[in-house]
Design a protein around this motif. Structure first.
Motif, PDB file in Angstrom:
ATOM      1  N   LEU A 198       0.492  -1.050   0.081  1.00 43.94           N
ATOM      2  CA  LEU A 198      -0.147   0.066   0.109  1.00 43.94           C
ATOM      3  C   LEU A 198       0.790   1.103   0.154  1.00 43.94           C
ATOM      4  N   ALA A 199       2.098   1.335   0.693  1.00 40.26           N
ATOM      5  CA  ALA A 199       3.125   2.453   0.474  1.00 40.26           C
ATOM      6  C   ALA A 199       3.497   2.736  -0.646  1.00 40.26           C
ATOM      7  N   ALA A 200       3.939   1.242  -1.019  1.00 47.33           N
ATOM      8  CA  ALA A 200       4.290   1.771  -2.772  1.00 47.33           C
ATOM      9  C   ALA A 200       3.774   2.426  -3.931  1.00 47.33           C
ATOM     10  N   LEU A 201       2.283   2.200  -3.429  1.00 48.02           N
ATOM     11  CA  LEU A 201       1.370   2.130  -4.770  1.00 48.02           C
ATOM     12  C   LEU A 201       1.119   3.886  -4.117  1.00 48.02           C
ATOM     13  N   ASP A 202       0.385   4.179  -2.366  1.00 42.98           N
ATOM     14  CA  ASP A 202       0.531   5.891  -2.031  1.00 42.98           C
ATOM     15  C   ASP A 202      -0.760   6.134  -2.615  1.00 42.98           C
ATOM     16  N   LEU A 203      -1.428   5.707  -2.963  1.00 44.24           N
ATOM     17  CA  LEU A 203      -2.835   6.342  -3.085  1.00 44.24           C
ATOM     18  C   LEU A 203      -3.525   7.017  -2.494  1.00 44.24           C
ATOM     19  N   ALA A 204      -3.602   8.218  -2.245  1.00 42.58           N
ATOM     20  CA  ALA A 204      -4.320   9.424  -2.196  1.00 42.58           C
ATOM     21  C   ALA A 204      -5.675   9.314  -1.976  1.00 42.58           C
ATOM     22  N   PRO A 205      -6.365   9.372  -0.564  1.00 44.57           N
ATOM     23  CA  PRO A 205      -7.753   9.646  -0.739  1.00 44.57           C
ATOM     24  C   PRO A 205      -8.638  10.416  -1.652  1.00 44.57           C
ATOM     25  N   GLY A 206      -9.284   9.636  -2.581  1.00 48.21           N
ATOM     26  CA  GLY A 206     -10.043  10.429  -3.465  1.00 48.21           C
ATOM     27  C   GLY A 206      -8.955  10.369  -5.096  1.00 48.21           C
ATOM     28  N   GLU A 207      -7.944   9.585  -4.840  1.00 42.79           N
ATOM     29  CA  GLU A 207      -7.595   9.695  -5.992  1.00 42.79           C
ATOM     30  C   GLU A 207      -7.995   8.786  -7.304  1.00 42.79           C
TER      31      GLU A 207
END
Length: 532
Positions: A198-207
């Motif tokens: 999940l950290a590698a993807l680092d998807l932001a809220p709403g992204e």
């Protein structure tokens, strides 16, 4: 204190209302007149089992209502009433309804309650003793409570219960942590791996939503550009556009508006339309210029979306939930890493709580042992007075220090009795007959008087006795009534004569139906009934 009892369509009673006072109230009458129905009604109020056979023949339901004066509410009862959201102002109305189909409902102060709630509440108001199954003297828990009452050990017992509650809460928390720690290493490895993904993807809220929108836009970039350019041309660019046609319409109407003022209001509308068309054409041109047909960007967005969707499938959630899942796993990881330290602290606290409970329980056990000796001697002496000559009563207190912690301490308390000289002591429930058990109940109540505010009901405690013993029983009951409220069903004049008030139950038959009625006796009527 019981102040009022109303019975409708119960057994052979069609309608009956009684008012009660303090002291000893005796109920007399011929055998089979229905005296036991009054006791049955009170046991229903106390939460005993009900069935369809108790409903009067031909009636749709039976109903029993009892009013209790509770100006001084015990704290424990107040807590139970508050938990059930039952409002009380000096009086408690307990109502039981039994349908002809056998189903029953319970109400307290007009509020529906469960049978268990009714039993818990009426236990503070009513205690029935007699030759029936609804009695407390044979229950181990009741025997332990009576011993504590006799020895004035209620405060110590409450301290033990509180210490047990503290130990129980700590033990429950520790068990929950131990369950977490059982597969701690494997769970930690999994959580760390999931966190790294999940950290590698680092998807932001709403992204995720933005990526979906951008991907759709990039995938349809050609159509969007062609369509927006065509719309701009139709509006503004060329000779046959909407803007050109609108200009011709304006030119045609202006001279006509000078001829007819009725056309004048239309011209501002056309002017505004021309302005709107010009603005729309500029926005379309700006939009077409902003379209990014970069195939590299399209591929990048699609790769990121695919990675997010794959990760969401692993966690069985949607792509939009991935940021929240990352935070949830972070908190679980932190809690699990700190669990080992928490476990050690909780173990220490639990052990300290257990040691405190054991000390208090041991002190209570010693006090119970001492009280049991005195209690046994007093009840044995009362048995001689109550027609059980040579009988003996003892309280066995068996301490079990290594047993699992309980709220009542380390003791198993058992009442033991022998009604005949030379016979060994045996558990009360296995030895005493109905009449003996009723008289033992009387002896214990007189010795303890656990709560003088309760109404105590004795059903035929004089069974199998007579003469001077019956007079002793009557005096014992009167003594108990002086300190509280006692109802007693009796067949003996020696007992009836001791009552502060006397009620006569009689049975009549008319039109093929049997009815039970009840009368309060005074003066000559009472003398005649006692003589009978």
């Amino acid at each position: 204190m019981l102040t009022h009892l109303q019975i409708r369509d119960l057994a052979i009673v069609d309608a009956l209302e009684l008012a009660f006072a303090g002291g000893l109230t005796v109920l007399t009458g011929e055998t089979g007149a229905g005296k036991s129905i009054i006791v049955d009604a009170l046991t229903l109020v106390a939460g005993s089992r009900a069935d369809a056979s108790q409903v009067r023949a031909g009636a749709a339901r039976a109903e029993v209502s009892a009013s209790f004066d509770i100006l001084q509410i015990p704290p424990a009862l107040r807590e139970i009433l508050a938990a059930a959201a039952i409002e009380v102002e000096g009086e408690l109305l307990v109502r039981r309804v039994i349908g002809a189909d056998g189903r029953s409902r319970a109400f307290i102060n007009g509020q529906a309650v469960t049978l268990q709630q009714m039993q818990e509440i009426t236990a503070f108001l009513l205690d029935v003793h007699g030759q029936h199954e609804f009695q407390s003297l044979v229950r181990p828990a009741a025997q332990r409570e009576l011993l504590d009452t006799y020895g004035r050990l209620e405060d110590r017992a409450a301290e033990v219960a509180a210490a047990h509650g503290q130990w129980r809460d700590l033990n429950t928390s520790l068990q929950q942590i131990e369950v977490q720690l059982r597969d701690r290493d494997a769970r930690l490895a999994l959580l760390r791996f999931q966190q790294s993904e999940l950290a590698a993807l680092d998807l932001a809220p709403g992204e995720a939503e933005d990526l979906l929108s951008e991907a759709a836009r990039l995938a349809n970039g050609g159509r969007l550009l062609e369509g927006s350019q065509l719309a701009a041309q139709l509006l503004y660019e060329g000779d046959d556009t909407a803007q050109a046609r609108l200009a011709r319409a304006q030119a045609a109407l202006r001279p006509l508006a000078e001829l007819d003022p009725g056309l004048a209001p239309i011209l501002p509308l056309l002017d505004e339309a021309a302005i709107r068309i010009t603005e729309a054409a500029r926005e379309l041109a700006r939009y077409a210029g902003s379209l990014d047909l970069d195939s590299a960007r399209q591929a990048q967005v699609e790769r990121r979306l695919a990675a997010a969707e794959e990760l969401a499938r692993k966690h069985r959630i949607t792509t939009s939930e991935l940021p929240a899942q990352r935070e949830t796993l972070r908190k679980e990881l932190e809690a699990l890493e700190a669990a080992a330290e928490d476990c050690a602290g909780l173990q220490r606290q639990r052990d300290e709580a257990l040691a405190a409970w054991r000390q208090l329980a041991g002190e209570l056990s010693g006090a119970r042992q001492s009280a049991a000796v005195t209690f046994g001697k007093e009840i044995s002496a009362r048995m001689q007075q109550l027609g059980m000559a040579g009988g003996r009563f003892e309280v066995a207190v068996r301490a079990q220090p290594d047993a699992a912690p309980t709220a009542h301490g380390i003791d198993a308390v058992e009442f033991q009795v022998t009604a005949n000289p030379g016979q060994p002591l045996r558990p009360l429930a296995k030895v005493a007959s109905g009449g003996e058990l009723a008289r033992l109940s009387l002896a214990v109540q007189v010795a303890c008087v656990a709560d003088e505010r309760r109404c105590m009901v004795f059903d035929e405690v004089d069974a199998g006795i007579g003469g001077s013993i019956a007079e002793v029983v009557g005096r014992q009951l009167r003594s108990l009534g002086v300190r509280g409220q006692v109802l007693c069903v009796t067949h003996l004049p020696q007992v009836a004569a001791q009552g502060h008030q006397q009620l006569k139950v009689s049975k009549t038959t008319s039109d093929g139906h049997t009815h039970t009625s009840l009368f309060r006796l005074t003066g000559k009527e009472r003398i005649q009934e006692i003589a009978r």
